[in-house]
Every structure is written in structure tokens, then in C-alpha cells.
Design a protein around this motif. Sequence first.
Motif, mmCIF file in Angstrom:
data_model
loop_
_atom_site.group_PDB
_atom_site.id
_atom_site.type_symbol
_atom_site.label_atom_id
_atom_site.label_comp_id
_atom_site.label_asym_id
_atom_site.label_seq_id
_atom_site.Cartn_x
_atom_site.Cartn_y
_atom_site.Cartn_z
ATOM 1 N N GLU A 132 0.832 -1.198 0.000
ATOM 2 C CA GLU A 132 0.000 0.000 0.000
ATOM 3 C C GLU A 132 0.868 1.249 0.000
ATOM 4 N N THR A 163 -6.515 3.626 0.657
ATOM 5 C CA THR A 163 -7.961 3.814 0.513
ATOM 6 C C THR A 163 -8.763 3.174 1.628
ATOM 7 N N ALA A 164 -8.247 2.101 2.233
ATOM 8 C CA ALA A 164 -8.979 1.418 3.312
ATOM 9 C C ALA A 164 -8.418 1.877 4.650
#
Length: 454
Positions: A36, A340-341
Motif C-alpha cells: 500500500e 484507501t482502506a
Amino acid sequence: MRLAATYLVTFTFIWLEAVGFTQAANAASDAFPGAEGYGKSAQGGRGGAIIAVTNLEDSGPGSLRACIEAAGPRNCVFRVGGTIKLKRTLIVRSENALVSILGQTAPGGGIVLTIERPDKKGKNTLLGIKGTNDVIVRHIRIRPQLPNTVKNVDGLVIENSQRVYVDHVSVSWATDENISTHADATEVTIANSILAEGLNKHSKCTLLGSDPRAPQKLTFLRNLCLSNNDRNPDNNHYGQSCIEIVNNVFFNARSEWAEIFSQFPGGTPIAYAGNYFKAGPSTNDLTYAIRSKDAAMVAEPQIYQEGNVTWAPPSKTIVTVAPDTERFLVSSPPCALSVTAIAPAAKAYHDVRTRSGAFPRDSLDRGWANDMGPEGEKGDGKMVSEPGQIPSMDTGAAYRDDDQDGMADSVEARFAAKPGVNDAWAVTTPDGPAHFDEFMEWLSEERIAGRYPQ
């Protein structure tokens, strides 16, 4: 797919033919499955040699230094566990780009880097990534053993480099920063790591904006900064940078948590999301979790904050945003967040407490996780002025790898690989990850779960 193997002393180099390499490189562009942040495009040693680290010496054939200082895409795979006592800094330079240092492969208790005697030239930082690109470092402990009178000892420095991913490392007892980025470091992710007990009088967690020359893209994700006086973290960047501080736990800082300077054209743009700031025994009675610094300010910073939580016992107070910093708050992230999470801060607290640092955890990391205490409850911990003791480690036995492709023969079928065949960079589907990448991510999760293949 045909593989050609070349052998040099105790190292095994496994190269894929040009067609196979291109196919594997195009199959998965992320550093590893699940990567990520802005460093996720780091390629490391993808498609290149598998080099076995077979001893714990500072240098010479079979050492980690020999793997790091080799050329071409390569992957440092450990066939031994234990402590490497360095005589000088390990440096990944421009000519040594495209390398993955994969500590999850080490048997027993894993790998520790330390240095016990000061280098006469002042090269006491343990691991440097300088003027290079595409570097991945996973599941390594970095614990210098130098007194606090030896200045400028960083655990890990990323300098003038791009596409770097640092994941599941544990760093302690630096006399400067435990981890820092310097100059034009960009497309960097530092994730899932423990940065603890920087030595007083200069006790620092991390400096992410040290003398940049241009806009940067940096992700600081799911890390634990524990018992560091300040710089939790320290940021100072050009305008148009993309800086995100997401789902970290900052515990037992003394005087300063997140410090934001704005000394470069355009002012620092930064986002804090879902972080947990928790006071400990060493924390001052009143502190500010997010605070802008006026020193040499040339432009106003743009500070976004959302979902951050503070906790302190009744005798102490942490204010989320300092009153003199509120005027710099913006309603949306200066850059769209690359992570994004984003988890709620309470979940991030649990995730960091149970999954950060190098695995298998040693007694130090287990102790620091215990010091945090449960979410919403009092914790323990202290500032230190001298390094602690490095725990003794089980050296263990490395998993069997007769075909020398870096993967455990016993589980290759799980990833559609074939025991007896050097097929590290083969892929199951055209758009899928290589067998080696799948195995390394699986092995990381196995180490976190307390398991290791035979």
C-alpha cells in the motif's frame, strides 16, 4: 519456461530468460501482494537473482553485505538466523538498485542488525538506502548498541531514493532518528514497523522531511512510535508533496507528537487519518498531538486531519490540534489518499499492537506491545539513555529449498510452483503475481502467526 542458473561461491543466482522476466515483471507491479501507499510500486529484486545469505559475518561471501553490494535485480534470502554485528553501514547505492531484503525467510528468531563499536569515519547508521531506486526491506530488526555520546546514529536512512518499501521492521536505540528520509526521497512507504526508545538526549521516532529539494510522496502507515521524546513524526516539505500519516499509534512521547514545519516553497501539505495518540508515564501533563511550528515558515501548511483519537489518563491531557495550528486545517486531503482502506483509530491500535515490527517478535517487541496496554487503558514505558540488551536468538534450521528458487519445497505446490524446478518468476495467470512473490507474502503472514515451513 527454461531457467539458467549460475553459481558463485556460496551464492545461487537464478535468472529467468528475457521473455520470462518480462512476463513476470508485467504480471504484478506492486512491491508484493497487499502493498500500500506511495511506495507500492517498488520492484525490489523482482525477476532477478535469488542470493542465499548463509552466514552472519559483516562482509565476505555469503554475507548480507555481499548480497546488498551485488549488481542487478536480486533477492536476499536468509539461510541462517541470528545477529549480524556490523563494522560499518550497510548501504544500497545507485549501482546496487533493485534489491529485496527478505527477513521473513530467516529461520529461528530471524535477523538482527547491530553495531557495537563506533566507526572511525562516523559511518554508524546501520542501513542506508542512498541515491538508488526500487528497494524492499522486510522483517529485519535494527538495534545499534552505541552509547548516546555517539551522535548521528540512525537506524535506517532513505536518502535521494525513489520507490522504496520498508515493511515489518523494528528499530530501537538510535541517537538520531530511528528511521528518517533525507533529501529527495519519494514514492516511499514505511509500514507495519516498531520505532522505539530513541536514546536521550536526542530521542526521535522519525524525521520524514529532512532537507528535500522537490515535492515528495511519502506514506507512513500502521507504525508504532513508542517512548521517543519527539518527532512522532517530524515533517517539512515542499508544496505539491503528498504526505500521508495513516493508522499509526504514537505512544508515550514526552513533549512533542506530530510536528509540522513549513520551510519550503508552497508549504507542507499533509494528511493525518485514523491515528491514535496515547499518553504514557513519560508524557508531559499537556501536549498537542498535531502542531505546526512557526520557525522559518515561508508558506502556510495545509493540514488535513480526520478520525484521529487521543487518550490520556486523568492526570494528563492531549489536545488533538494545537490552538495555534487550527488556522491551517483544510477540509479535504491536499492529495487524494493513496491508502484507501483507512481503519478506525481503535482498530488501528489493535492491528499495530498485534502485527507491527519484525516477526517472529523478540522479547523486546513483545514487551513494547505489552507496554502500550489495551486500547483506552493506561500503559507503561519509559525514556531511555542507553541501549538495552539484544535478546539471545534461536538460530533454527532453514526450510528445505533443493531447487534453489528461494521457496520452501514443502509448500511450492500451494502456489502452483513445481518442486525440483527453478520457477520463482513463473506466473499462474498472465496478470497474477509470480510464485516467488506469492510465497514471500504467505511466509510473512506465517511468521506473524508464529509458523515457519520445513
